[in-house]
Design a protein around this motif. Structure first.
Motif, PDB file in Angstrom:
ATOM      1  N   UNK A 133       8.253   1.190  -6.212  1.00  0.00           N
ATOM      2  CA  UNK A 133       7.967   0.996  -4.793  1.00  0.00           C
ATOM      3  C   UNK A 133       6.837  -0.023  -4.668  1.00  0.00           C
ATOM      4  N   UNK A 134       6.831  -0.761  -3.556  1.00  0.00           N
ATOM      5  CA  UNK A 134       5.784  -1.750  -3.302  1.00  0.00           C
ATOM      6  C   UNK A 134       5.131  -1.410  -1.970  1.00  0.00           C
ATOM      7  N   UNK A 135       3.788  -1.275  -1.956  1.00  0.00           N
ATOM      8  CA  UNK A 135       3.017  -1.092  -0.727  1.00  0.00           C
ATOM      9  C   UNK A 135       2.387  -2.435  -0.411  1.00  0.00           C
ATOM     10  N   UNK A 136       2.789  -3.031   0.743  1.00  0.00           N
ATOM     11  CA  UNK A 136       2.467  -4.417   1.015  1.00  0.00           C
ATOM     12  C   UNK A 136       1.738  -4.537   2.353  1.00  0.00           C
ATOM     13  N   UNK A 137       0.510  -5.087   2.305  1.00  0.00           N
ATOM     14  CA  UNK A 137      -0.268  -5.321   3.519  1.00  0.00           C
ATOM     15  C   UNK A 137       0.371  -6.478   4.301  1.00  0.00           C
ATOM     16  N   UNK A 138       0.490  -6.295   5.619  1.00  0.00           N
ATOM     17  CA  UNK A 138       1.158  -7.314   6.437  1.00  0.00           C
ATOM     18  C   UNK A 138       0.281  -8.539   6.613  1.00  0.00           C
ATOM     19  N   UNK A 139      -0.994  -8.293   6.918  1.00  0.00           N
ATOM     20  CA  UNK A 139      -1.887  -9.415   7.266  1.00  0.00           C
ATOM     21  C   UNK A 139      -2.730  -9.806   6.048  1.00  0.00           C
ATOM     22  N   UNK A 140      -2.334 -10.914   5.418  1.00  0.00           N
ATOM     23  CA  UNK A 140      -3.088 -11.468   4.287  1.00  0.00           C
ATOM     24  C   UNK A 140      -3.169 -12.977   4.468  1.00  0.00           C
ATOM     25  N   UNK A 141      -4.245 -13.589   4.021  1.00  0.00           N
ATOM     26  CA  UNK A 141      -4.384 -15.048   4.147  1.00  0.00           C
ATOM     27  C   UNK A 141      -3.362 -15.769   3.283  1.00  0.00           C
ATOM     28  N   UNK A 149      -1.376   9.183 -11.136  1.00  0.00           N
ATOM     29  CA  UNK A 149      -0.942  10.471 -11.655  1.00  0.00           C
ATOM     30  C   UNK A 149      -0.054  10.294 -12.869  1.00  0.00           C
ATOM     31  N   UNK A 150       0.337  11.386 -13.527  1.00  0.00           N
ATOM     32  CA  UNK A 150       1.186  11.313 -14.730  1.00  0.00           C
ATOM     33  C   UNK A 150       2.509  10.615 -14.419  1.00  0.00           C
ATOM     34  N   UNK A 151       2.971   9.806 -15.353  1.00  0.00           N
ATOM     35  CA  UNK A 151       4.245   9.121 -15.197  1.00  0.00           C
ATOM     36  C   UNK A 151       4.198   7.967 -14.228  1.00  0.00           C
ATOM     37  N   UNK A 152       2.996   7.548 -13.859  1.00  0.00           N
ATOM     38  CA  UNK A 152       2.861   6.427 -12.918  1.00  0.00           C
ATOM     39  C   UNK A 152       1.921   5.369 -13.496  1.00  0.00           C
ATOM     40  N   UNK A 153       2.253   4.122 -13.242  1.00  0.00           N
ATOM     41  CA  UNK A 153       1.374   3.010 -13.586  1.00  0.00           C
ATOM     42  C   UNK A 153       1.087   2.230 -12.309  1.00  0.00           C
ATOM     43  N   UNK A 154      -0.186   2.173 -11.938  1.00  0.00           N
ATOM     44  CA  UNK A 154      -0.579   1.487 -10.708  1.00  0.00           C
ATOM     45  C   UNK A 154      -0.926   0.040 -11.036  1.00  0.00           C
ATOM     46  N   UNK A 155      -0.319  -0.906 -10.351  1.00  0.00           N
ATOM     47  CA  UNK A 155      -0.608  -2.336 -10.517  1.00  0.00           C
ATOM     48  C   UNK A 155      -1.095  -2.857  -9.168  1.00  0.00           C
ATOM     49  N   UNK A 156      -2.229  -3.562  -9.162  1.00  0.00           N
ATOM     50  CA  UNK A 156      -2.807  -4.044  -7.909  1.00  0.00           C
ATOM     51  C   UNK A 156      -2.758  -5.557  -7.832  1.00  0.00           C
ATOM     52  N   UNK A 157      -2.651  -6.066  -6.606  1.00  0.00           N
ATOM     53  CA  UNK A 157      -2.663  -7.514  -6.366  1.00  0.00           C
ATOM     54  C   UNK A 157      -3.408  -7.763  -5.053  1.00  0.00           C
ATOM     55  N   UNK A 158      -4.259  -8.777  -5.033  1.00  0.00           N
ATOM     56  CA  UNK A 158      -5.050  -9.075  -3.833  1.00  0.00           C
ATOM     57  C   UNK A 158      -4.450 -10.188  -2.989  1.00  0.00           C
ATOM     58  N   UNK A 159      -3.254 -10.644  -3.357  1.00  0.00           N
ATOM     59  CA  UNK A 159      -2.604 -11.696  -2.568  1.00  0.00           C
ATOM     60  C   UNK A 159      -1.108 -11.648  -2.825  1.00  0.00           C
ATOM     61  N   UNK A 160      -0.365 -12.304  -1.935  1.00  0.00           N
ATOM     62  CA  UNK A 160       1.077 -12.365  -2.121  1.00  0.00           C
ATOM     63  C   UNK A 160       1.451 -13.097  -3.398  1.00  0.00           C
TER      64      UNK A 160
END
Length: 575
Positions: free
Chosen positions: A55-63, A30-41
């Motif tokens: 803010x960081x949205x972090x998946x608990x179970x990752x290899x 949305x406006x005023x937001x930049x989404x950054x994605x990562x597939x691993x820690x």
């Protein structure tokens, strides 16, 4: 009013499932937001090194590096210690795992599959908090800067007054210590500054006379030392009119300076900080000694030119007068061969042949000497020259010498230069003919003509040199050494003729371009030893340089430089 720029909040999504990342990115964008994605820690930690996140949205179970471990590393870094972390976990997550997440700094837990509205609402809260906090920080910084500026303005006036006082003292000291005369006048021609050097050089203090009388009052003359300097052309008068003057030469002669002195004067309009002209300033220096030295140099150059012309004329005369007796020698040797052939034994025939060949060789030597003399006297006719056409013409001329031989020609594209076509043609005739001559012992000769965009090596046996050699590559050494000796400018055109012939020993390279200097005997290779001297003279007259690289039995390369075509009228060292 304090204006803060729009604040963009970065949101970091970390999940090893590309589908989940795409879904969250679509939901949260949305406006005023930049989404950054990562597939691993690991990817998430790399992003955190580069930027901050709301803010960081972090998946608990990752290899490899799980969410809890990633969160611990994030919290261990001062810059991201307080960044909100929301864990994303499967519904079957144990309470102990949830507790571990909170213990490493998680602010919330969401279980998959999560409700989009809830996720969006939670993220929005943290984004808003981030933007509000950042806005407060920016406004605080701006207000702090304004306060600091106000504090500075309070003391600025006092400092300015102190600085002005210091600068005035420094200016007086500088004007008193420099060797050049400095004179400043206002718009009405009234002298404001007349430093001690001006008084010493001119021998007068400033007088309150109008501009129209400056030339007469200060005894200023034109360079002819007789004509009074026009009052309206005096550099200070022109500077007051808003004109600039550079290096104007004047002659001063007064009763106190009977022999007179020479001055070099530079003048400029004097403007204030607003660009309004307030007067004019001139700076002048005594160049009397320099003028005398220039006259001596000019006289010496004139004498040297006369001596050179005499020497050239003498050389031409001697060479010309020697041709007649040589023709007689050769002619009578031929007649004797015809009329007394039966009366001569083998030794007599050999003597006659030696006389004839020596006379012919002497004739060629004189012809070359005459050409060498002429190349020093003839006027250069500078025109644009297509070097490719000259090379093609020279190869046609040498066709008889190359007939029946195996020669591999490599002809690069040569640039267009400005020079004398006939003289530059003679350069290529000498260099290419030499390459043909000195490759005769080779079953298959290789001769290359090109420019130093290919950077050839005289001792390389490779067919084609590297077009982009590394800094330490041997192909660069000939050019690096020559440029290091300031023989070649970086913007010169550099042409070479290279062969795989008999080569030469580099310790004798300095002899190559001398008149009558040869590194091979006449029994091995014919020649007079004047061709390369001619090449050096021609290129020198064009403002260029000549040099050579070689190795015995591995070939030779001859280089010459010329100013580029675009540098019309700027040829250095030429006629």
């Amino acid at each position: 009013m304090v204006i803060t720029p729009p604040i963009t909040a970065n949101i970091l999504l970390v999940d090893d499932d590309p589908g989940s990342l795409m879904a969250m990115e679509t939901l949260l964008a949305g406006p005023g937001r930049t989404i950054v994605t990562a597939e691993s820690g690991q990817d998430a930690l790399r992003h955190l090194l580069q930027q901050d996140f709301a803010v960081i949205l972090l998946d608990v179970r990752m290899p490899r590096l799980g969410g809890v471990e990633t969160a611990a590393l994030i919290r261990g870094r001062a810059r991201s210690r307080h960044t909100p972390i929301i864990f994303l976990s499967a519904a079957d997550t144990m309470d102990a795992d949830v507790f571990r997440g909170y213990s490493v700094g998680a602010v919330d837990y969401l279980f998959k599959p999560f409700i989009p509205e809830i996720l969006k609402a939670k993220v929005t809260v943290f984004v808003d908090l981030f933007q509000i906090g950042d806005r407060v920080r920016q406004q605080s910084e701006q207000l702090g800067a304004i306060n600091q500026k106000l504090d500075q303005d309070i003391t600025a006036r006092k400092r300015a007054e102190e600085e002005l006082s210091k600068q005035t003292a420094v200016l007086k000291s500088v004007l008193a210590s420099i060797g050049e005369g400095v004179v400043v006048a206002d718009m009405a021609g009234k002298f404001v500054i007349w430093n001690p050097a001006a008084e010493r050089i001119v021998g007068l203090v400033p007088a309150g006379v109008p501009q129209e009388q400056w030339s007469e009052d200060y005894s200023v003359f034109l360079p002819d030392q007789v004509t009074p300097y026009p009052a309206d052309q005096i550099p200070l008068a022109k500077a007051i009119r808003g004109e600039s003057v550079d290096g104007d030469v004047q002659f001063l002669r007064r009763p106190g300076i009977p022999k007179g002195i020479w001055l070099s004067v530079t003048g400029r309009p004097l403007r204030d900080e607003s660009g309004i002209q307030r007067g004019g300033v001139v700076i002048f220096s005594d160049i009397t000694e320099r003028k005398r030295a220039e006259e001596e140099i000019k006289k010496s150059n004139t004498q040297l030119e006369a001596a050179n012309k005499e020497l050239e004329s003498f050389s031409y005369s001697v060479s010309h007068d020697l041709r007649a007796p040589l023709r007689h020698m050769n002619g009578f040797a031929d007649l004797l061969q015809k009329h007394a052939a039966s009366a001569l034994d083998d030794k007599g025939h050999r003597y006659l042949q030696t006389i004839s060949e020596s006379a012919k060789h002497m004739g060629r030597l004189i012809d070359d000497l005459l050409l060498f003399s002429r190349m020093g006297r003839v006027e250069l006719r500078r025109t644009p020259v297509n070097l490719n056409e000259i090379v093609s013409d020279v190869l046609r001329e040498l066709r008889q010498e190359t007939e029946g031989r195996r020669i591999e020609w490599k002809l690069g594209t040569l640039p267009e230069v400005r020079g004398d076509p006939a003289m530059l043609r003679q350069v290529f005739v000498n260099l290419i003919a030499n390459a043909v001559k000195y490759t005769r012992p080779r079953e298959e000769a290789r001769i290359e003509v090109g420019t130093l965009t290919h950077l050839p090596s005289a001792v390389s046996r490779e067919d084609v040199p590297s077009p982009h050699p590394a800094p330490g590559d041997p192909l660069l050494r000939p050019l690096q050494r020559v440029m290091g000796e300031e023989k070649v400018r970086g913007d010169d055109v550099v042409v070479f003729v290279r062969d795989n012939g008999v080569g030469f020993d580099m310790q004798y390279a300095h002899k190559l371009f001398g008149v009558f200097q040869r590194l091979h005997s006449a029994r091995e290779f014919e020649g007079t030893g004047i061709g390369l001297a001619n090449v050096q003279r021609i290129i020198g007259r064009h403002g260029g340089r000549v040099w050579a690289e070689g190795k015995v039995n591995e070939g030779a390369a001859f280089f010459f430089s010329l100013p580029k075509l675009a540098e019309t009228g700027k040829t250095r060292g030429g006629d």
